[in-house]
Scaffold this motif. Sequence first.
Motif, PDB file in Angstrom:
ATOM      1  N   THR A 129       0.831  -1.207   0.000  1.00 53.03           N
ATOM      2  CA  THR A 129       0.000   0.000   0.000  1.00 53.03           C
ATOM      3  C   THR A 129       0.870   1.263   0.000  1.00 53.03           C
ATOM      4  OG1 THR A 129      -0.106   0.105   2.431  1.00 53.03           O
ATOM      5  CG2 THR A 129      -1.781  -1.214   1.320  1.00 53.03           C
ATOM      6  N   PRO A 131      -0.135   4.492   1.830  1.00 52.97           N
ATOM      7  CA  PRO A 131      -0.961   5.441   2.578  1.00 52.97           C
ATOM      8  C   PRO A 131      -0.316   6.809   2.746  1.00 52.97           C
ATOM      9  CG  PRO A 131       0.057   3.857   4.067  1.00 52.97           C
ATOM     10  CD  PRO A 131       0.332   3.377   2.678  1.00 52.97           C
ATOM     11  N   LYS A 133       1.204   8.480   0.497  1.00 57.91           N
ATOM     12  CA  LYS A 133       1.203   9.171  -0.801  1.00 57.91           C
ATOM     13  C   LYS A 133       2.615   9.444  -1.309  1.00 57.91           C
ATOM     14  CE  LYS A 133      -3.339  11.251  -0.049  1.00 57.91           C
ATOM     15  NZ  LYS A 133      -4.147  12.493  -0.046  1.00 57.91           N
ATOM     16  N   ARG A 141      -6.342   2.827  -7.415  1.00 61.16           N
ATOM     17  CA  ARG A 141      -7.353   2.838  -6.345  1.00 61.16           C
ATOM     18  C   ARG A 141      -7.205   4.077  -5.479  1.00 61.16           C
ATOM     19  NH1 ARG A 141      -9.038  -2.894  -4.510  1.00 61.16           N
ATOM     20  NH2 ARG A 141      -9.243  -1.865  -2.489  1.00 61.16           N
ATOM     21  N   GLU A 142      -8.352   4.632  -5.077  1.00 65.02           N
ATOM     22  CA  GLU A 142      -8.347   5.805  -4.212  1.00 65.02           C
ATOM     23  C   GLU A 142      -7.822   5.480  -2.819  1.00 65.02           C
ATOM     24  OE1 GLU A 142      -8.879   8.880  -5.093  1.00 65.02           O
ATOM     25  OE2 GLU A 142      -9.393   8.329  -7.171  1.00 65.02           O
ATOM     26  N   ASP A 143      -7.989   4.220  -2.377  1.00 65.49           N
ATOM     27  CA  ASP A 143      -7.503   3.850  -1.041  1.00 65.49           C
ATOM     28  C   ASP A 143      -6.011   3.567  -1.026  1.00 65.49           C
ATOM     29  OD1 ASP A 143      -7.357   1.400  -2.302  1.00 65.49           O
ATOM     30  OD2 ASP A 143      -8.759   0.376  -0.967  1.00 65.49           O
ATOM     31  N   ARG A 144      -5.354   3.668  -2.174  1.00 68.05           N
ATOM     32  CA  ARG A 144      -3.906   3.560  -2.328  1.00 68.05           C
ATOM     33  C   ARG A 144      -3.372   2.157  -2.001  1.00 68.05           C
ATOM     34  NH1 ARG A 144      -2.401   8.386  -3.905  1.00 68.05           N
ATOM     35  NH2 ARG A 144      -0.164   7.895  -3.852  1.00 68.05           N
ATOM     36  N   VAL A 145      -4.229   1.171  -2.120  1.00 70.33           N
ATOM     37  CA  VAL A 145      -3.764  -0.213  -2.162  1.00 70.33           C
ATOM     38  C   VAL A 145      -3.206  -0.432  -3.563  1.00 70.33           C
ATOM     39  CG1 VAL A 145      -4.452  -2.643  -2.056  1.00 70.33           C
ATOM     40  CG2 VAL A 145      -5.424  -0.986  -0.441  1.00 70.33           C
ATOM     41  N   ARG A 182       3.752  -0.977   3.783  1.00 66.86           N
ATOM     42  CA  ARG A 182       3.518   0.433   3.457  1.00 66.86           C
ATOM     43  C   ARG A 182       4.756   1.024   2.796  1.00 66.86           C
ATOM     44  NH1 ARG A 182       1.277   0.959   9.505  1.00 66.86           N
ATOM     45  NH2 ARG A 182       3.467   0.352   9.795  1.00 66.86           N
TER      46      ARG A 182
END
Length: 400
Positions: A129, A131, A133, A141-145, A182
Amino acid sequence: MRKTIQSGSLALVLTVTLAGAAQASGHAKVTTPTLTGFASLPAATFVPGSEPSGSLITGNTNGYAVPFADQPVQGFSGIVNNGDGTFGVLSDNGYGNQANSGDFLLRVQRLAPAFATGTVDVVGGINLTDPGKRVPWKLTREDRVLTGADFDVESIVGDSSGGYWIGDEFGPYLLHFDRAGRLLSAPVPLDGVTAPETATRTGATANLGSSKGFEGLAKSPDGRHLYALLEGTVTGDTAGDLRLNEFDTRTGKYTGKRYVYRLGAPNLAIGDAIAIDQNRFLIIERDGGQGATAVIKRLYLADKRDRDSDGLLDKTLLVDLMNIADPRKLAGFGETFTFPFQTIEDVVVLDEKTVAVLNDNNFPFSSGRTAGVADNNEWITIALPSSLHPDKRIFPAHGR
């Protein structure tokens, strides 16, 4: 048709696994590379309760209906020894290209081979992921997965804090993740090299083939340097020559040192590259055939000291993966074992005379073992006739 992760005691799984691994990496004297362990994860193994995947797949799926109800546990493209009987195994970009892999979640699977029973247990895993940014461009994906449309992750090593450095083919980029998956910093590009996937996004000129980035990623025994090996030849270089690029983990920058690995022929490819000491690497080299058309599937020892002064890494054939002795018929295929898969992308040193090799089954597409049947993920261990004399620091001192 779907196989999901089995519930049960992790301690029990690891007890069985360690016993099986010990059996698989025994030190019986052999005169030729010899199979000592065989385990298989069924092709249709999925992460239970995950997300649907494969909605963009087209072509022959070897009998599997798409989309899948869950994320498949497949496509092994790199491996890290956790030191506790389990291994972190990297699932690659998904279904073969950027366009069809937007619903495939990039993941490091936690697996435990049990050679005593010939099985592989899936005991966990983490999604990758962003998270924080760290990726400056728009993700799928908007959830940044992270998905297979964002990166084509193909190689992996562990870092000193339990996280991972991962090599990508779409940049090519180096990606640094913590132990929870992450992303820790912005993707690191390779100066002067651009894959088509990045060229499309940035407007730069591509000088590398599609998905021909970092198929191999090795870590020096002291952890100071990474060696990222391209799968394809950069435009202008001699056909079949692959750049091995040195990266400093302390500065987060490439050092400018570069070595050259020459394929046996320009139409071949590498599958993985790992370090066994400060100067030597194990490199998988392969053709694109499978089943009856599989001919060159080899494991080489490569040395960057270039003792013959020809400007190339010195190569010595270590194992012909199409001709492995199996006198005990451990795999059930007779006394000669072959690994006839299109993509073989994982090698790990278990001890000074034993290596493990895994295939990437490209689920649901590859069918190298049986025509028309999707390949399982097979996990083999091979005893070598003589010691690799590895640097002891390449082995994990304790569990990650």
